[in-house]
Design a protein around this motif. Sequence first.
Motif, PDB file in Angstrom:
ATOM      1  N   VAL A   2      24.358  41.777  24.189  1.00  0.00           N
ATOM      2  CA  VAL A   2      24.207  41.880  25.650  1.00  0.00           C
ATOM      3  C   VAL A   2      24.363  40.511  26.302  1.00  0.00           C
ATOM      4  CG1 VAL A   2      22.629  42.474  27.538  1.00  0.00           C
ATOM      5  CG2 VAL A   2      22.752  43.937  25.504  1.00  0.00           C
ATOM      6  N   SER A   3      23.755  39.492  25.713  1.00  0.00           N
ATOM      7  CA  SER A   3      23.798  38.153  26.322  1.00  0.00           C
ATOM      8  C   SER A   3      25.200  37.563  26.310  1.00  0.00           C
ATOM      9  CB  SER A   3      22.823  37.218  25.606  1.00  0.00           C
ATOM     10  OG  SER A   3      23.209  37.032  24.256  1.00  0.00           O
ATOM     11  N   ARG A   4      25.991  37.877  25.253  1.00  0.00           N
ATOM     12  CA  ARG A   4      27.343  37.301  25.148  1.00  0.00           C
ATOM     13  C   ARG A   4      28.389  38.157  25.851  1.00  0.00           C
ATOM     14  NH1 ARG A   4      27.720  33.577  20.844  1.00  0.00           N
ATOM     15  NH2 ARG A   4      29.858  33.239  21.565  1.00  0.00           N
ATOM     16  N   MET A   5      28.224  39.485  25.784  1.00  0.00           N
ATOM     17  CA  MET A   5      29.262  40.378  26.333  1.00  0.00           C
ATOM     18  C   MET A   5      28.909  40.953  27.697  1.00  0.00           C
ATOM     19  SD  MET A   5      31.570  40.057  24.188  1.00  0.00           S
ATOM     20  CE  MET A   5      32.669  41.138  25.071  1.00  0.00           C
ATOM     21  N   GLY A   6      27.668  40.814  28.132  1.00  0.00           N
ATOM     22  CA  GLY A   6      27.273  41.377  29.430  1.00  0.00           C
ATOM     23  C   GLY A   6      28.087  40.797  30.571  1.00  0.00           C
ATOM     24  N   ILE A   7      28.134  39.469  30.654  1.00  0.00           N
ATOM     25  CA  ILE A   7      28.858  38.794  31.736  1.00  0.00           C
ATOM     26  C   ILE A   7      30.355  39.054  31.622  1.00  0.00           C
ATOM     27  CG2 ILE A   7      29.014  36.638  30.408  1.00  0.00           C
ATOM     28  CD1 ILE A   7      28.659  36.885  34.229  1.00  0.00           C
ATOM     29  N   VAL A   8      30.861  39.082  30.368  1.00  0.00           N
ATOM     30  CA  VAL A   8      32.294  39.328  30.154  1.00  0.00           C
ATOM     31  C   VAL A   8      32.662  40.726  30.638  1.00  0.00           C
ATOM     32  CG1 VAL A   8      34.134  39.445  28.449  1.00  0.00           C
ATOM     33  CG2 VAL A   8      32.277  37.811  28.154  1.00  0.00           C
ATOM     34  N   THR A   9      31.898  41.728  30.208  1.00  0.00           N
ATOM     35  CA  THR A   9      32.200  43.117  30.568  1.00  0.00           C
ATOM     36  C   THR A   9      32.015  43.340  32.062  1.00  0.00           C
ATOM     37  OG1 THR A   9      31.398  43.755  28.380  1.00  0.00           O
ATOM     38  CG2 THR A   9      31.722  45.516  29.965  1.00  0.00           C
ATOM     39  N   LEU A  10      31.016  42.688  32.650  1.00  0.00           N
ATOM     40  CA  LEU A  10      30.800  42.808  34.096  1.00  0.00           C
ATOM     41  C   LEU A  10      32.042  42.364  34.858  1.00  0.00           C
ATOM     42  CD1 LEU A  10      29.134  43.232  36.663  1.00  0.00           C
ATOM     43  CD2 LEU A  10      28.228  40.909  36.350  1.00  0.00           C
ATOM     44  N   PHE A  11      32.552  41.178  34.530  1.00  0.00           N
ATOM     45  CA  PHE A  11      33.706  40.663  35.260  1.00  0.00           C
ATOM     46  C   PHE A  11      34.989  41.413  34.908  1.00  0.00           C
ATOM     47  CE2 PHE A  11      30.945  37.255  36.499  1.00  0.00           C
ATOM     48  CZ  PHE A  11      31.460  36.836  37.717  1.00  0.00           C
ATOM     49  N   CYS A  12      35.078  41.913  33.676  1.00  0.00           N
ATOM     50  CA  CYS A  12      36.247  42.730  33.318  1.00  0.00           C
ATOM     51  C   CYS A  12      36.261  44.019  34.131  1.00  0.00           C
ATOM     52  CB  CYS A  12      36.222  43.052  31.824  1.00  0.00           C
ATOM     53  SG  CYS A  12      36.664  41.654  30.782  1.00  0.00           S
ATOM     54  N   ASN A  13      35.118  44.683  34.204  1.00  0.00           N
ATOM     55  CA  ASN A  13      35.043  45.913  34.996  1.00  0.00           C
ATOM     56  C   ASN A  13      35.208  45.622  36.476  1.00  0.00           C
ATOM     57  OD1 ASN A  13      34.087  46.870  32.400  1.00  0.00           O
ATOM     58  ND2 ASN A  13      33.311  48.648  33.465  1.00  0.00           N
ATOM     59  N   LEU A  14      34.668  44.467  36.909  1.00  0.00           N
ATOM     60  CA  LEU A  14      34.810  44.085  38.312  1.00  0.00           C
ATOM     61  C   LEU A  14      36.284  43.866  38.652  1.00  0.00           C
ATOM     62  CD1 LEU A  14      33.367  43.367  40.957  1.00  0.00           C
ATOM     63  CD2 LEU A  14      33.219  40.998  40.148  1.00  0.00           C
ATOM     64  N   ALA A  15      37.013  43.191  37.763  1.00  0.00           N
ATOM     65  CA  ALA A  15      38.445  42.961  37.991  1.00  0.00           C
ATOM     66  C   ALA A  15      39.215  44.279  38.010  1.00  0.00           C
ATOM     67  CB  ALA A  15      39.007  42.043  36.910  1.00  0.00           C
ATOM     68  N   ALA A  16      38.896  45.174  37.063  1.00  0.00           N
ATOM     69  CA  ALA A  16      39.563  46.480  37.037  1.00  0.00           C
ATOM     70  C   ALA A  16      39.213  47.283  38.284  1.00  0.00           C
ATOM     71  CB  ALA A  16      39.156  47.247  35.781  1.00  0.00           C
ATOM     72  N   ALA A  17      37.927  47.230  38.685  1.00  0.00           N
ATOM     73  CA  ALA A  17      37.486  47.949  39.889  1.00  0.00           C
ATOM     74  C   ALA A  17      38.207  47.419  41.125  1.00  0.00           C
ATOM     75  CB  ALA A  17      35.978  47.823  40.061  1.00  0.00           C
ATOM     76  N   ILE A  18      38.382  46.099  41.187  1.00  0.00           N
ATOM     77  CA  ILE A  18      39.104  45.502  42.328  1.00  0.00           C
ATOM     78  C   ILE A  18      40.547  46.003  42.349  1.00  0.00           C
ATOM     79  CG2 ILE A  18      40.083  43.332  43.196  1.00  0.00           C
ATOM     80  CD1 ILE A  18      37.455  41.975  42.323  1.00  0.00           C
ATOM     81  N   GLY A  19      41.172  46.057  41.155  1.00  0.00           N
ATOM     82  CA  GLY A  19      42.552  46.530  41.072  1.00  0.00           C
ATOM     83  C   GLY A  19      42.734  47.918  41.665  1.00  0.00           C
ATOM     84  N   PHE A  20      41.690  48.761  41.545  1.00  0.00           N
ATOM     85  CA  PHE A  20      41.743  50.111  42.109  1.00  0.00           C
ATOM     86  C   PHE A  20      41.158  50.157  43.523  1.00  0.00           C
ATOM     87  CE2 PHE A  20      41.995  50.916  37.575  1.00  0.00           C
ATOM     88  CZ  PHE A  20      42.895  51.957  37.480  1.00  0.00           C
ATOM     89  N   ALA A  21      40.035  49.463  43.729  1.00  0.00           N
ATOM     90  CA  ALA A  21      39.297  49.584  44.989  1.00  0.00           C
ATOM     91  C   ALA A  21      40.070  49.038  46.181  1.00  0.00           C
ATOM     92  CB  ALA A  21      37.941  48.873  44.867  1.00  0.00           C
ATOM     93  N   VAL A  22      41.013  48.117  45.944  1.00  0.00           N
ATOM     94  CA  VAL A  22      41.781  47.573  47.071  1.00  0.00           C
ATOM     95  C   VAL A  22      42.567  48.665  47.800  1.00  0.00           C
ATOM     96  CG1 VAL A  22      42.009  45.188  46.291  1.00  0.00           C
ATOM     97  CG2 VAL A  22      43.597  46.912  45.429  1.00  0.00           C
ATOM     98  N   PHE A  23      42.816  49.801  47.126  1.00  0.00           N
ATOM     99  CA  PHE A  23      43.502  50.899  47.809  1.00  0.00           C
ATOM    100  C   PHE A  23      42.657  51.431  48.968  1.00  0.00           C
ATOM    101  CE2 PHE A  23      45.254  51.727  43.344  1.00  0.00           C
ATOM    102  CZ  PHE A  23      46.354  50.898  43.567  1.00  0.00           C
ATOM    103  N   ALA A  24      41.342  51.249  48.867  1.00  0.00           N
ATOM    104  CA  ALA A  24      40.461  51.712  49.940  1.00  0.00           C
ATOM    105  C   ALA A  24      40.621  50.869  51.204  1.00  0.00           C
ATOM    106  CB  ALA A  24      39.001  51.684  49.475  1.00  0.00           C
ATOM    107  N   LEU A  25      41.269  49.696  51.093  1.00  0.00           N
ATOM    108  CA  LEU A  25      41.509  48.850  52.264  1.00  0.00           C
ATOM    109  C   LEU A  25      42.702  49.322  53.075  1.00  0.00           C
ATOM    110  CD1 LEU A  25      41.001  45.325  50.610  1.00  0.00           C
ATOM    111  CD2 LEU A  25      39.329  46.664  51.894  1.00  0.00           C
TER     112      LEU A  25
END
Length: 789
Positions: free
Chosen positions: A323-346
């Motif tokens: 969790v300590s090593r992969m938590g931040i990595v997975t958060l930003f990976c999912n955040l980047a993927a979410a941004i790639g999709f969520a920008v369509f809402a703009l």
Amino acid sequence: MWEKLGKAIIKYRFVLLILLTAVTALFAYWGSKAELGYEFTRAIPTNHPVNITYQEFKKKYGQDGNLMVVGIQTDQFFTEKVFNPYVSLQNNLKKIPGVIDIIAIPGAVNLVKDSASEKLQARKIFTATPLNQAQIDEGAASFLNLPFYKGLLYNPESKAYLMGLTMDPEVINSKKRDATINEVTAQIASFEKATHVEVKLSGLPYIRTVLATRIANEMRYFLTASILLSAVILLLFFRSVSSMLLSLGVVIIGVLFSLGTIHILGYKITLLTALIPPLIVVIGIPNCIYFLNKYHTSWKKQAHTGAGVPVQQKKRNAIVDMVSRMGIVTLFCNLAAAIGFAVFALTKSAILKEFGAVAGINIMLLFFISLVLIPIVLFFLPPPKEKHTRYLNNQRLNRWLDRLEKWSLAHRKLIYIVTGVLVVIATAGTFRLQSNAYMVDDVPKTDKIYTDLKFFEKNFKGVMPLEIVIDTKKKFGVTRNFKNLVKIDSFTQYLSSRPEIARPLSLVEGLKFAKQAFYEGDSSNYSMPSEFDLPGLAQYLNMKTSSPGDSTGNDDSFTKLVSRFMDSAKQEARLSVNMADVGTHALPGLLAGIEKRAHEIFPKDQYNVSLTGSSIAFLEGGRFIINGLKESIFWAFLLIALCMLYLFKSFRILLCSLIPNIIPLVITAGIMGWAGVPLKPSTVLIFSVALGIAIDITIRFLVNYKQELTHHDNDVQDTVIQTIHSTGISIIYTSMVLIAGFVIFCFSGFGGTKALGWLTSVTLVTATVTNLILLPALLISFSKKKDKK
């Protein structure tokens, strides 16, 4: 922080597990209520001028895209064997709920002059049922003498015949449409069986219903296929049924959340939102792989160094380290993927807004599901066995990683040269890209929907609706100014001369029909009445209709048909046109030509001419979506760049991270250009989706690089080598899952979904290569420049 979070998850595991179960059950209930929807016009904002004009038209004249057409081609139409079953087919179709009216040859009327009453009477041509051959021949002779129906209900050259069904919009836009269309197709199947004549079906109501059903079926197929494929890959990687089931549990919960989100936001399952559940599976599996990979790595370390430490404590330490090593990595990976999709809402497109909102929300929810469920389940499971961690020492993959290391260290110039050449070739291909979409281009050219549509385009010039409204700016300006009628006739003749446009229906066609009746039915008199004809003809234009028991068989169908082409004030004239599905590339030129001719005949200072209808709405919707997607790519790059800058706090690393992800997009665009794949809503979608997913690889590589840098005395070269070996295996595994997941879409029956599959797979393959070869080379090159300074 992340270490404390890992300990807290284990401490409150029962509470979190109960809470997750309850929320999942709630979203599953909401997801079961998600409904299908398929509308073309929702791509345009409600306040867009094109949409406003279209909605005003529908309020005044009714829905334009509610005609379903039935076509046959035979030289035996006017025989007892075919004609009587055709009459029965029309009668049976009329009884189906949702069918408002039918225009077809058996119900055709002729105008007959009644000198005594000074009225034109509309009389049915075919009266008795069933008809003998003599009656059919007599009726056929009368019918074929009426030019009004030529090109509308039959094509004399090709022996093709058309039946038009006006559908109830309330039924077609609801769940009832499936039952209505199924009943229509059942009646048609009976006709085919009785006559052995193949029937063609088309029109927007039919196309939308069939496509909506296919969307639902494909969603279930892709969802099942992506889950099964993921299960097989996970089992091959980890050799562990429990790891496989844990990963599937994460993505299945994510799918339930996505379906529930569609319902609670008031959306419907469309061609775009139907992609979200399979995408959740494809994106969720890499989360599980990275978490499990780090857990297995930490466990091996704990097993070798933690002598005397209880097994349960070792397992707890490994989970907390994961969790300590992969938590931040997975958060930003999912955040980047979410941004790639969520920008369509703009964007301002309702369809894209829905897709972006649902996808963006659920990719972030997927992170929290992974973060909670994986550590808790791992805590309850027994520690991994040797066979479960054997993949960490995969000799074949390690040999490939050794080659990647050598290329990055010793052949950087060659890497840059090859990359530069590929980018130049790809850039040349991007200049060949064209924007083009068809109303049914997402179905294969061998599909019955496509071939039937082409049948109507070949024999009747198409079934796609185009509406033209001419405002004379004066009350009674249509009927009391003969010059306006002549102008409308001139404009109608121009439209008829276009190969893509069928003969328009308008008031002047009714006047021509009336003139023919006035001159004793002589077909040579089917022409625009002269100014001298109108006074004598005016007394006949108030057409008499029969009572239900009238033996003359009069019918008011013609009266209703003609009355639809003026507004109540007789200030506006409507021209209703059917046209071919020419595509968004050719349509603007066609419409520009129509507008130019319209303004020549109807000067702007005296008339208002507006073009509207489903075809215009579709064109503008396609443009709007493509422009919105181009904007979304820009915002995705900007937001992802800001996230990377926040994460790494280095412009040097930011530049190193963006280059390996821009190049795959350029190469994909180049492939599209050279391969002749047009830009359309489904293919432009690829770039934002691929960027959001591919950046995951970069984030995982660079976070590991940053974490290892301090352990190697800030030696960039040693750190890069270590990072290639420590993250390379998991990157390759997750890339394989992602590529395999998107390859599933290549088996779609929709061209756009198929293109999304193979083009995204190509982008991900390229991104994996650039991140494992080009990115390490860039890190080393940039660090050496920094050292020299």
